[in-house]
Design an enzyme around this catalytic site. Structure first.
Site, PDB file in Angstrom:
ATOM      1  N   ASN A   1      41.408  38.364  43.372  1.00  0.00           N
ATOM      2  CA  ASN A   1      40.766  37.186  42.804  1.00  0.00           C
ATOM      3  C   ASN A   1      40.612  36.091  43.858  1.00  0.00           C
ATOM      4  O   ASN A   1      39.510  35.724  44.231  1.00  0.00           O
ATOM      5  CB  ASN A   1      41.557  36.682  41.604  1.00  0.00           C
ATOM      6  CG  ASN A   1      40.867  35.557  40.859  1.00  0.00           C
ATOM      7  OD1 ASN A   1      41.454  34.924  40.000  1.00  0.00           O
ATOM      8  ND2 ASN A   1      39.609  35.272  41.149  1.00  0.00           N
ATOM      9  N   THR A   2      41.746  35.615  44.386  1.00  0.00           N
ATOM     10  CA  THR A   2      41.710  34.486  45.303  1.00  0.00           C
ATOM     11  C   THR A   2      40.868  34.761  46.542  1.00  0.00           C
ATOM     12  O   THR A   2      40.151  33.872  47.026  1.00  0.00           O
ATOM     13  CB  THR A   2      43.139  34.102  45.738  1.00  0.00           C
ATOM     14  OG1 THR A   2      43.932  33.874  44.575  1.00  0.00           O
ATOM     15  CG2 THR A   2      43.137  32.845  46.588  1.00  0.00           C
TER      16      THR A   2
ATOM     17  N   ALA B   1      47.207  41.818  44.906  1.00  0.00           N
ATOM     18  CA  ALA B   1      47.782  40.602  45.495  1.00  0.00           C
ATOM     19  C   ALA B   1      47.926  40.719  47.005  1.00  0.00           C
ATOM     20  O   ALA B   1      48.397  41.734  47.524  1.00  0.00           O
ATOM     21  CB  ALA B   1      49.137  40.254  44.882  1.00  0.00           C
ATOM     22  N   GLY B   2      47.499  39.670  47.705  1.00  0.00           N
ATOM     23  CA  GLY B   2      47.699  39.566  49.138  1.00  0.00           C
ATOM     24  C   GLY B   2      46.479  39.816  49.990  1.00  0.00           C
ATOM     25  O   GLY B   2      46.466  39.481  51.178  1.00  0.00           O
TER      26      GLY B   2
ATOM     27  N   LYS C   1      46.869  44.514  31.885  1.00  0.00           N
ATOM     28  CA  LYS C   1      47.591  44.402  33.151  1.00  0.00           C
ATOM     29  C   LYS C   1      48.862  43.600  32.886  1.00  0.00           C
ATOM     30  O   LYS C   1      48.803  42.441  32.477  1.00  0.00           O
ATOM     31  CB  LYS C   1      46.753  43.711  34.221  1.00  0.00           C
ATOM     32  CG  LYS C   1      47.513  43.554  35.535  1.00  0.00           C
ATOM     33  CD  LYS C   1      46.863  42.544  36.447  1.00  0.00           C
ATOM     34  CE  LYS C   1      47.805  42.206  37.599  1.00  0.00           C
ATOM     35  NZ  LYS C   1      47.323  41.088  38.421  1.00  0.00           N
TER      36      LYS C   1
ATOM     37  N   GLY D   1      47.862  35.404  46.237  1.00  0.00           N
ATOM     38  CA  GLY D   1      47.094  34.298  46.787  1.00  0.00           C
ATOM     39  C   GLY D   1      47.376  33.966  48.235  1.00  0.00           C
ATOM     40  O   GLY D   1      46.800  33.014  48.774  1.00  0.00           O
TER      41      GLY D   1
END
Length: 270
Positions: free
Chosen positions: A221-222, A199-200, A112, A173
């Site tokens: 992830n977050t 993301a987001g 990635k 995040g």
């Protein structure tokens, strides 16, 4: 920490195909930000994910023999590891990091790629990402590229040879969800490689919306690691991804300005 029953990946006829490999889960997860390796293991299992990203610059996968090793809980025999270039701000650093990952993982070439523009927004530096992509494609890497939600750039990365394009839904995040669904939809409609939102995402409904737009998968992830109960959130995300994909395949009803009776009027007695 909650105990979550792990459902088996669906052995459906609708696999996610990346670089010629079939996956039954359309949820990809990160391996950072957990309180310890045991939580990493439990949440990853609860997510049902088959692809796990690893930040090579921040994670020990054997280069530091005296430190805990992520591979002790995320085995390459069970998961496809996706080395990422998180923390890189130049094409040169990103290329170096990918080459290090290939050495550490015995020739592994699926990566990635992300090259960030600054530490405040963590938006991608597209110029540097283009440069890194050109070098890495020539070097034989299979690139899943992190980019902004620009349909023109998404198509450019596909044309350069990326095996998947990963537009952001919102800043990394942030948990803001999909801020521009119409751009994401345009990217999906014009792509011939997998499109994965990256993301987001903040909660399960965000993941479901991404899938209902036609995205091939979601990487997060977050949203999981930062939840009050990461294991339970991982389970919720697994279900949201599956439900969103089924809804997309089923085809939603059109939106209308006015009501439409649920039951037919023909044959009524009054």
């Amino acid at each position: 920490m909650s105990t979550v029953m792990q459902s088996q990946p669906s052995q459906s006829t609708d696999p996610l195909v990346i670089a010629g490999v079939e996956y039954h889960s359309r949820l990809l997860v990160g391996s950072g930000k957990y309180k310890d390796l045991e939580e990493t293991r439990a949440a990853t299992e609860a997510s049902g994910a088959e692809i796990v990203t690893v930040a090579i610059r921040r994670t020990n996968i054997g280069q530091n023999p005296d430190e805990p090793n992520l591979l002790d809980v995320i085995s390459p025999d069970r998961y496809t590891l996706l080395p990422n270039t998180a923390g890189c701000y130049t094409a040169e650093d990103a290329v170096r990091t990918c080459r290090l990952a290939r050495e550490l993982l015995d020739g592994h070439d699926l990566v990635k790629l992300e090259v960030l523009g600054d530490e405040t927004t963590l938006f991608p530096d597209i110029v540097q990402t283009l440069q890194a992509t050109e070098t890495l494609v020539k070097d034989g890497f299979k690139i899943m590229v992190y980019t902004n939600d620009d349909p023109i750039m998404a198509k450019r990365f596909e044309d350069m040879g990326c095996v998947a394009v990963m537009p952001l839904a919102a800043p990394i995040g942030s948990g803001l969800g999909i801020r521009n669904p119409y751009n994401i939809l345009t990217i999906v409609e014009n792509a011939s490689v997998p499109i994965l939102v990256d993301a987001g995402v903040g909660t399960a409904s965000d993941a479901a919306i991404a899938m209902e737009l036609g995205c091939d998968g979601v990487l997060m992830n977050t949203a999981i690691a930062g939840a009050n109960d990461p294991v339970l959130m991982a389970s919720a995300m697994q279900k949201a991804i599956a439900a969103g994909r089924e809804a997309f395949r089923a085809g939603r009803i059109p939106r209308k300005r006015y009501a439409s009776a649920s039951s037919p009027l023909d044959g009524t007695f009054f």
